[in-house]
Design an enzyme around this catalytic site. Structure first.
Site, PDB file in Angstrom:
ATOM      1  CG  ASP A  78       7.229  -9.788   3.513  1.00 51.43           C
ATOM      2  OD1 ASP A  78       8.372  -9.921   3.978  1.00 51.43           O
ATOM      3  OD2 ASP A  78       6.225 -10.306   4.038  1.00 51.43           O
ATOM      4  CG  ASP A 116       2.495  -4.892   3.269  1.00 53.78           C
ATOM      5  OD1 ASP A 116       3.422  -5.352   2.582  1.00 53.78           O
ATOM      6  OD2 ASP A 116       2.262  -5.238   4.432  1.00 53.78           O
TER       7      ASP A 116
END
Length: 374
Positions: free
Chosen positions: A149, A91
């Site tokens: 994601d 991330d």
């Protein structure tokens, strides 16, 4: 009221809310909201970039120096995460695109550029060459996992190649995007959340439901990531297969929306009775659809623009929080399987909503820096 006036009013309402919220939150890291107040988390959490990202969006438009200072203080606190190393995972793009790249882009801050380059190198180091994927998370049993994601983390790598004139970062991002188009997006345009690979051979071994209802269901936010992430990679590479993937995902998402254009948290729930909506998925998809509108022919561009605006108007008209709430949007859904932030405001829902409104007023997003317009 004209569309231009509606957009500006919605934007200014969001700005007012953020400025008021900043008086309490300051240079901290809000995540979900409970009983009217954002709950704060640590700078190593994946959502750490969204609050400073909102502050930079508003600074871009208003030149508010107080908000700039708060965003920079958030970014500085995240240096501890870089130095610790162990908390870093896939991330990194979410976290430093909206902080360091945004800062560098708007102010020319060279220290921010160095931070982003360092993080891009860390992210590139997670690439599995056999399976053409960037590894998700850090626990040993997940060494062969990738998630949809991560498509939103790839712009960090495209940016790094542009800054260094070194295509290796772009090659990694492009390989992951091409893999996702084949392995994550199903024939009907829906998306898996987690796909598993043998980390030694790179062979696909299966998929997992992740934050969706089940392995073969269609987690709404995952569908939104697949739209937005795919079109961003198209913008950075001009690869036709990535544009096709974005449009395929958009067709599924739009075809399965309820009447008010805000999805339930999974498109394939056994029943929607009592199920929570996910305004964050709606906001992410709307922002991605605006990017799609910028790269398609006239008829498709008009369609995607109309759909994005319809989603945003529904969010503004039916899901906006009043002044008793620090967040902008109500009814987000974080992680149902983990029973986290269900039917709660979410900071990333607010970010993508404001980002989409900023685009409608002529601004580019921070994910697009250096990308082609066609």
């Amino acid at each position: 009221m004209t569309q231009e006036q509606w957009i500006r009013d919605a934007w200014e309402q969001g700005v007012r809310k953020v400025k008021n919220t900043s008086l309490r939150v300051g240079a901290a890291f809000p995540h979900g909201s409970n009983e009217g107040q954002f709950q704060l988390t640590s700078p190593h959490y994946w959502t750490a970039g969204f609050w400073p990202g909102i502050l930079w969006l508003i600074y871009q438009d208003h030149q508010d120096e107080q908000l700039r200072l708060l965003a920079e203080r958030c970014e500085t606190q995240m240096d501890a995460v870089i130095e610790a190393y162990e908390p870093l995972d896939h991330d990194m793009g979410f976290m430093w695109t909206l902080t360091s790249i945004a800062n560098w882009h708007l102010t020319g801050n060279e220290q921010s550029k160095r931070r982003a380059m360092k993080i891009a190198s860390h992210l590139a180091g997670r690439f599995n060459i056999k399976g053409s994927f960037i590894r998700a998370w850090n626990s040993p049993e997940r060494v062969g996992w990738a998630i949809i994601d991560c498509m939103m983390n790839l712009p960090l790598l495209y940016w790094a190649s542009q800054q260094t004139n070194d295509p290796r970062f772009k090659h990694i991002a492009e390989a992951h995007a091409g893999m996702a188009a084949k392995q994550f997006i199903r024939e009907d345009g829906s998306a898996y959340h987690i796909v598993c690979f043998d980390p030694e051979t790179g062979e696909r071994t299966g998929a997992l439901g992740g934050q969706g209802y089940a392995e073969e269901s269609a987690w709404a936010r995952g569908s939104a990531w697949s739209i937005y992430g795919s079109v961003l990679s198209y913008r950075h590479t001009s690869r036709a297969d990535l544009l096709a993937a974005a449009e395929h995902a958009a067709s599924f998402f739009l075809a399965h929306l309820p009447e008010d254009k805000v999805p339930y948290w999974d498109f394939r729930l056994p029943t929607f009775e009592g199920a929570s909506r996910d305004t964050s998925a709606a906001a992410i998809a709307a922002s991605g659809l605006l990017d799609l509108a910028g790269v398609c022919d006239r008829d498709r561009a008009l369609f995607y623009m109309e759909q994005a605006c319809a989603i945003l108007q529904s969010l503004a008209n039916h899901y906006s929080a009043d002044d008793s709430e620090e967040a902008i949007l109500l009814s987000g859904t974080g992680n149902v399987p983990m029973n986290q932030n269900i039917n709660k405001p979410l900071i990333y829902g607010d970010y993508y909503y404001m980002e989409a409104l900023a685009k409608l007023q002529g601004h580019s997003s921070f994910w697009e820096i250096g990308a082609s317009k066609a």
